[in-house]
Design an enzyme around this catalytic site. Structure first.
Site, PDB file in Angstrom:
ATOM      1  N   ILE A   1      -5.305  -6.026   1.050  1.00  0.00           N
ATOM      2  CA  ILE A   1      -6.116  -5.913  -0.159  1.00  0.00           C
ATOM      3  C   ILE A   1      -5.896  -4.510  -0.718  1.00  0.00           C
ATOM      4  O   ILE A   1      -5.741  -3.546   0.028  1.00  0.00           O
ATOM      5  CB  ILE A   1      -7.613  -6.193   0.082  1.00  0.00           C
ATOM      6  CG1 ILE A   1      -8.229  -5.247   1.117  1.00  0.00           C
ATOM      7  CG2 ILE A   1      -7.836  -7.622   0.484  1.00  0.00           C
ATOM      8  CD1 ILE A   1      -9.736  -5.375   1.198  1.00  0.00           C
ATOM      9  N   SER A   2      -5.871  -4.438  -2.034  1.00  0.00           N
ATOM     10  CA  SER A   2      -5.578  -3.173  -2.703  1.00  0.00           C
ATOM     11  C   SER A   2      -6.657  -2.138  -2.429  1.00  0.00           C
ATOM     12  O   SER A   2      -7.802  -2.469  -2.123  1.00  0.00           O
ATOM     13  CB  SER A   2      -5.468  -3.389  -4.216  1.00  0.00           C
ATOM     14  OG  SER A   2      -4.430  -4.281  -4.529  1.00  0.00           O
ATOM     15  N   GLN A   3      -6.269  -0.870  -2.555  1.00  0.00           N
ATOM     16  CA  GLN A   3      -7.245   0.209  -2.425  1.00  0.00           C
ATOM     17  C   GLN A   3      -8.335   0.037  -3.478  1.00  0.00           C
ATOM     18  O   GLN A   3      -8.108  -0.559  -4.544  1.00  0.00           O
ATOM     19  CB  GLN A   3      -6.549   1.554  -2.580  1.00  0.00           C
ATOM     20  CG  GLN A   3      -6.050   1.845  -3.983  1.00  0.00           C
ATOM     21  CD  GLN A   3      -5.033   2.956  -4.010  1.00  0.00           C
ATOM     22  OE1 GLN A   3      -3.847   2.711  -3.835  1.00  0.00           O
ATOM     23  NE2 GLN A   3      -5.488   4.177  -4.233  1.00  0.00           N
TER      24      GLN A   3
END
Length: 219
Positions: free
Chosen positions: A65-67
């Site tokens: 999952i993206s930052q």
């Protein structure tokens, strides 16, 4: 609590204050959503205290999952007011879908990996985001039976903007998608549909996402 005695709600608030606001995230609704959605519920148990670090977090099946900043940036680019229907491509663990659901009326989320789609459904149900619909399918083809969408958010890098997604965007709607090389840097693009045949494009800078696989993505 973590080893320094902080609980996760404190860490979540610090993430908003120290990571998002200084980088220019200014939409109050986006900041509230990022502070409200429990990101730790969308990562593996042993990584809960890494959930709010300023980097992507692995969620299994070779995916991440993206930052937090990237999730907030993409959500802000959609300019959601609360009555929109949004298509989310690349459900992953369901975190971005939960953020979008906090900002829109209804979210339709597509994940190509069955195990991740199943886990995302559990995560979203457990955290109360019942207005998110999840299915396992080729995200590059969109969700035609639910179209048109006021916003489309794509959490994987494409070689070009899939035609199916542009066609499923409502007039006045926005499509946010990384476009560029496979495994390298991409440009985060925001495409606004002006009419049946006209689109406007803006860039939000360089990003790096996993490749968007599918019929209208990478093979």
């Amino acid at each position: 609590m973590n080893k320094d005695g902080q609980d996760l709600s404190d860490i979540r608030r610090a993430m908003v204050r120290c990571q998002l606001v200084p980088r220019g995230i200014s939409d109050g609704r986006v900041l509230e959503a990022m502070e409200r959605v429990p990101r730790e519920q969308f990562v593996p148990e042993h990584l809960r205290f890494e959930a709010y670090e300023d980097h992507p977090v692995p969620i299994g099946q070779g995916q991440t999952i993206s930052q937090p900043y990237i999730v907030a940036l993409m959500a802000e680019a959609l300019c959601l007011k609360g009555r929109e229907r949004v298509l989310d491509i690349g459900t992953g663990s369901g975190y971005a879908a939960a953020v979008l659901a906090s900002l829109a009326l209804e979210v339709f989320s597509i994940e190509r990996i069955p195990e991740l789609a199943a886990q995302a459904r559990k995560n979203l149900d457990r955290t109360g985001f019942t207005q998110v619909h999840v299915k396992c399918a080729d995200g590059t083809l969109g969700w035609p039976e639910a179209a048109p969408f006021d916003g489309i958010c794509v959490a994987a890098g494409a070689p070009a903007v899939p035609a199916a997604l542009k066609q499923q965007l409502a007039v006045g709607g926005r499509l946010v998608i990384p476009v560029g090389t496979e495994g390298g840097l991409q440009q985060l693009l925001c495409i606004t549909r002006l009419s049946d045949s006209e689109y406007e494009q803006a860039s939000y800078g360089d990003v790096r996402f996993v490749p968007l696989l599918g019929e209208e993505g990478w093979p």
